[in-house]
Design a protein around this motif. Structure first.
Motif, PDB file in Angstrom:
ATOM      1  N   GLY A  27      -5.380   4.265   3.720  1.00 54.27           N
ATOM      2  CA  GLY A  27      -6.169   5.323   3.108  1.00 54.27           C
ATOM      3  C   GLY A  27      -7.667   5.115   3.137  1.00 54.27           C
ATOM      4  O   GLY A  27      -8.384   5.724   2.336  1.00 54.27           O
ATOM      5  N   VAL A  28      -8.160   4.270   4.052  1.00 57.99           N
ATOM      6  CA  VAL A  28      -9.599   4.038   4.156  1.00 57.99           C
ATOM      7  C   VAL A  28     -10.172   4.979   5.218  1.00 57.99           C
ATOM      8  O   VAL A  28      -9.723   4.966   6.366  1.00 57.99           O
ATOM      9  N   MET A  68     -13.213   4.845   0.288  1.00 56.63           N
ATOM     10  CA  MET A  68     -11.811   4.832  -0.150  1.00 56.63           C
ATOM     11  C   MET A  68     -11.744   5.116  -1.645  1.00 56.63           C
ATOM     12  O   MET A  68     -12.685   4.836  -2.398  1.00 56.63           O
ATOM     13  N   ARG A 125     -10.157  -4.239  -2.579  1.00 54.83           N
ATOM     14  CA  ARG A 125      -8.763  -4.018  -2.987  1.00 54.83           C
ATOM     15  C   ARG A 125      -8.154  -5.311  -3.533  1.00 54.83           C
ATOM     16  O   ARG A 125      -7.470  -5.306  -4.561  1.00 54.83           O
ATOM     17  N   PHE A 177      -3.732   4.580  -2.782  1.00 51.96           N
ATOM     18  CA  PHE A 177      -4.915   5.212  -2.213  1.00 51.96           C
ATOM     19  C   PHE A 177      -4.904   6.695  -2.561  1.00 51.96           C
ATOM     20  O   PHE A 177      -3.851   7.348  -2.498  1.00 51.96           O
ATOM     21  N   LYS A 196       0.144   5.908  -0.735  1.00 53.45           N
ATOM     22  CA  LYS A 196      -0.906   6.920  -0.768  1.00 53.45           C
ATOM     23  C   LYS A 196      -0.429   8.170  -1.483  1.00 53.45           C
ATOM     24  O   LYS A 196       0.753   8.516  -1.433  1.00 53.45           O
ATOM     25  N   ALA A 237       0.816  -1.216   0.000  1.00 51.29           N
ATOM     26  CA  ALA A 237       0.000   0.000   0.000  1.00 51.29           C
ATOM     27  C   ALA A 237       0.845   1.260   0.000  1.00 51.29           C
ATOM     28  O   ALA A 237       1.930   1.320   0.597  1.00 51.29           O
ATOM     29  N   CYS A 293      -9.120   4.061  -4.555  1.00 58.89           N
ATOM     30  CA  CYS A 293      -8.038   3.076  -4.597  1.00 58.89           C
ATOM     31  C   CYS A 293      -7.907   2.452  -5.989  1.00 58.89           C
ATOM     32  O   CYS A 293      -8.910   2.216  -6.670  1.00 58.89           O
TER      33      CYS A 293
END
Length: 345
Positions: free
Chosen positions: A306-307, A326, A130, A283, A36, A34, A328
């Motif tokens: 990033g949720v 989110m 995701r 994200f 961002k 992950a 994404c």
């Protein structure tokens, strides 16, 4: 103390992060770690990496010969937006009020944990969304989703000759040759990109077809001409010895928007890839994070990189709404180094 005090996004996020810390991650969380960025536009460079070209010899005291740059594909996408909500209605609120009146903190915590378990369905759904995108990218090269009147499709442009169908279905245990099919695919990736395939993924059905293959049985049980039961451990060892590939059998499932149960890893597909990250799970910044975190209209906390988890008090009807959102999309910088093999003709 009221239900509004207990149902805060920070408490829900803390509960979620403790809940999942001992759970096994999805396979693609390692392959697409992950990260961002700001906004919703995702741009990345996919290199058309190939074998190295030797440096040309030169005479002394002459100008260097310019070498053209290696080609790159710049891929751009607007990342999809995901958002759903759930709420504690007036009836459930009255039941919780009775619990609060007991003053028994252990009892209150026990009941609230059950409420949080229900609320975290949205966070589990976000995690499944995701993984579905990452697995679509890995096993087909294309992400395609349609729900709630919204459609999203993105093609990662895996080279056409890095996708193939076997000449004899692996379900044909007598005539097929899975080891040779995998070897040819591995050599193709190495010839085209220089990358060495070391990992692969399939579901249990495809794995069973490999395990029951007559040629593999005869190779493992030489003295009995293939008579014997091939264990998963023996098969993994054999494939590692023959091809130096570690195979993960992935049977994890999810429910789609129509409540249909599906596998993340499609049947009759054998996907191969090298060591290292294949891309990233990017994200974007949700409207809740951008506009609500610093205000008093709602309570917002961020989890899983990033949720956004938002809790909102509603006056009429009296309830607490929980919104999980989110933005994404995975990038797939190493798409050229992946080989997707369809194992059924």
């Amino acid at each position: 103390m009221t239900i509004f005090d207990l149902m805060q996004s920070a408490q829900l996020v803390a509960y979620w992060e403790v809940l999942v810390q001992d759970e096994a991650p999805y396979p693609c969380e390692e392959l697409f770690p992950a990260d961002k960025k700001r906004g919703i536009s995702l741009k990345w460079i996919k290199g058309s990496r190939g074998l190295p070209v030797v440096l040309k010899t030169s005479a002394f005291d002459v100008h260097a010969i310019p070498r053209p740059r290696v080609g790159f594909d710049k891929l751009t996408a607007e990342m999809p937006y995901f958002k759903e909500s759930t709420y504690i209605d007036e009836e459930l609120r009255q039941e919780l009020n009775l619990v609060l009146e007991t003053g028994n903190q252990a009892y209150i915590d026990s009941v609230m944990n059950k409420v949080f378990d229900d609320e975290t369905r949205l966070l589990r759904g976000a995690a499944a969304s995701r993984e579905r995108m990452r697995m679509m990218a890995l096993t087909t090269g294309v992400i395609s989703m349609t729900a709630n009147g919204q459609a999203f499709t993105f093609d990662y442009q895996i080279p056409a000759d890095h996708k193939d169908t076997v000449t004899t279905s692996w379900s044909n245990h007598t005539d097929s040759d899975p080891i040779e099919d995998i070897r040819v695919a591995k050599e193709k990736i190495q010839e085209d990109t220089g990358a060495v395939i070391t990992r692969a993924m399939c579901d249990s059905q495809t794995w069973r077809h490999i395990r029951n293959n007559d040629k593999i049985k005869k190779a493992i049980f030489v003295l009995t001409n293939g008579a014997g039961a091939v264990s998963d451990a023996k098969l993994r060892t054999y494939i590692m010895d023959e091809l130096e590939i570690d195979v993960l059998v992935n049977d994890k499932r999810y429910k789609d928007e129509n409540e249909q149960t599906l596998k993340f890893m499609p049947a009759n597909t054998f996907v191969m890839f090298p060591d290292g990250d294949l891309g990233k799970t990017w994200f974007g910044t949700t409207p809740a994070e951008s506009d609500l975190m610093s205000g008093s209209v709602a309570n917002v906390s961020i989890t899983d990189t990033g949720v956004a988890v938002t809790t909102v008090q509603k006056a009429d009807p009296v309830q607490v709404e929980t919104i999980v959102s989110m933005i994404c999309l995975p990038s797939f910088e190493q798409a050229n180094q992946v080989f997707i093999l369809d194992t059924e003709v």
